[in-house]
Design a protein around this motif. Structure first.
Motif, PDB file in Angstrom:
ATOM      1  N   HIS A 124       0.711  -1.431   0.417  1.00  0.00           N
ATOM      2  CA  HIS A 124      -0.134   0.244   0.282  1.00  0.00           C
ATOM      3  C   HIS A 124       0.441   0.974   0.015  1.00  0.00           C
ATOM      4  CE1 HIS A 124       1.037   0.891   4.615  1.00  0.00           C
ATOM      5  NE2 HIS A 124       0.581   2.183   3.674  1.00  0.00           N
ATOM      6  N   LEU A 159       1.863   7.207  -6.914  1.00  0.00           N
ATOM      7  CA  LEU A 159       0.777   7.607  -6.846  1.00  0.00           C
ATOM      8  C   LEU A 159       0.486   9.101  -7.002  1.00  0.00           C
ATOM      9  CD1 LEU A 159      -1.529   7.326  -3.249  1.00  0.00           C
ATOM     10  CD2 LEU A 159      -0.926   9.273  -4.403  1.00  0.00           C
ATOM     11  N   THR A 168      -2.320   5.037  -9.846  1.00  0.00           N
ATOM     12  CA  THR A 168      -1.398   4.754  -8.592  1.00  0.00           C
ATOM     13  C   THR A 168      -1.246   3.632  -9.967  1.00  0.00           C
ATOM     14  OG1 THR A 168      -2.819   3.104  -8.178  1.00  0.00           O
ATOM     15  CG2 THR A 168      -2.699   4.900  -6.974  1.00  0.00           C
ATOM     16  N   HIS A 179      -8.833   5.887 -10.388  1.00  0.00           N
ATOM     17  CA  HIS A 179     -10.485   6.125  -9.391  1.00  0.00           C
ATOM     18  C   HIS A 179     -10.141   7.698  -9.587  1.00  0.00           C
ATOM     19  CE1 HIS A 179      -7.909   2.183  -7.895  1.00  0.00           C
ATOM     20  NE2 HIS A 179      -7.235   2.908  -7.515  1.00  0.00           N
ATOM     21  N   SER A 190      -3.654   3.872  -2.097  1.00  0.00           N
ATOM     22  CA  SER A 190      -3.765   2.731  -2.635  1.00  0.00           C
ATOM     23  C   SER A 190      -3.586   1.118  -2.186  1.00  0.00           C
ATOM     24  CB  SER A 190      -2.976   3.521  -4.200  1.00  0.00           C
ATOM     25  OG  SER A 190      -3.339   2.324  -4.943  1.00  0.00           O
ATOM     26  N   GLY A 204      -8.765   2.159  -4.927  1.00  0.00           N
ATOM     27  CA  GLY A 204      -7.844   3.198  -3.853  1.00  0.00           C
ATOM     28  C   GLY A 204      -8.777   3.383  -3.392  1.00  0.00           C
TER      29      GLY A 204
END
Length: 292
Positions: A124, A159, A168, A179, A190, A204
């Protein structure tokens, strides 16, 4: 004999100042000491954030975390997850304040020293953005491409905001998950999950709410996971390129948005993202810099 006009001394009252705040969490204390955070409101916010992330079993999934608290470049360098490692190195012109760190969008970026390959397929990235600026550039970025003749492959962990979209890349530079988002304010996460059998999904989130989930099978291998093995940069993209054995590298795609929280680590589930937002938003609210 009683004298009605006699004066009596009042007893002396001693007012004792309350004891200084002492963080209950050792990781919070290490950060507070290293970053020289003396403000008790800030100390409390940091302590509560760490305690909350540990209670939600999210702390162990985080590799680096920059809370940008303290209001100056020195304190903004420190990594809350491990105060003695991966200190930021700032380049170019930045404005450091109580609400975060803002680059100039021209030549400013920060090196973390943290390799994107420190985590596996599921990972992430999160950014708390405090400005809804329509400007190109990466909030986090590290990318590479290797080209040999007519073939090639590449990896990216980035990102960015592009108009009404959060874009992303997590592991594959040939696939971007877009997104739709109403603005660029708040906590954006993300997260990449899945086993790679039918590709990997990138979800997202904005302020704990799912924006969308996209499958990222680019055709370069189902669930391709080309980590760059290079350090992550903030507010720009560190780009490494090799063509027919000849390497080159440069920094590009500078952002000018103020950041007040950044993290990178293992993938988070939707429930974990919701809890993560609750803790981060409480942290920002305590510091009087929450966007919503």
């Amino acid at each position: 004999m009683f004298t009605p006009f006699a004066f009596f001394k009042k007893p002396k009252v001693t007012i004792t100042a309350p004891p200084p705040f002492v963080p209950s969490d050792s990781d919070a204390q290490a950060f507070i000491t290293a970053a020289a955070i003396t403000n008790e409101t800030q100390q409390t916010a940091i302590d509560n954030l760490v305690i909350g992330l540990k209670a939600d079993n999210i702390w162990s999934k985080i590799g680096i975390l920059y809370p940008f608290v303290g209001g100056n470049q020195t304190s903004h360098r420190y990594n809350l997850k491990s105060a003695g490692s991966y200190l930021l190195t700032f380049h170019g012109e930045w404005i450091h304040s109580s609400t975060g760190a803002q680059p100039n969008g021209i030549n400013a970026y920060a090196e973390t020293g943290y390799l994107d390959s420190s985590h596996g397929i599921n990972r992430h990235v999160s950014v708390y953005s405090r400005q809804n600026i329509n400007h190109t550039g990466k909030e986090i970025g590290v990318s590479f491409h290797i080209i040999e003749g007519e073939s090639g492959y590449g990896g990216s962990n980035t990102l960015a905001f592009a108009g009404a979209y959060l874009g992303t890349q997590l592991g594959d530079s040939y696939s971007v998950a877009f997104h739709t988002t109403p603005d660029a304010l708040g906590l954006f996460v993300s997260s990449r999950t899945g086993d790679g059998v039918a590709g990997l999904d990138i979800s997202g989130y904005r302020n704990g709410t799912l924006l969308s989930t996209m499958n990222t099978n680019s055709g370069y291998g189902i669930g391709s996971n080309y980590t760059t093995g290079k350090p992550i940069y903030l507010s720009a993209n560190y780009y490494y390129y090799v063509e027919d054995g000849v390497p080159s590298e440069f920094v590009t795609e500078f952002s000018n948005r103020q950041q007040s929280f950044v993290s990178y680590g293992d993938g988070l589930t939707s429930a974990e993202v919701a809890n993560f937002y609750t803790r981060v938003q409480a942290f920002q609210t305590t510091l009087d810099r929450a966007t919503k």
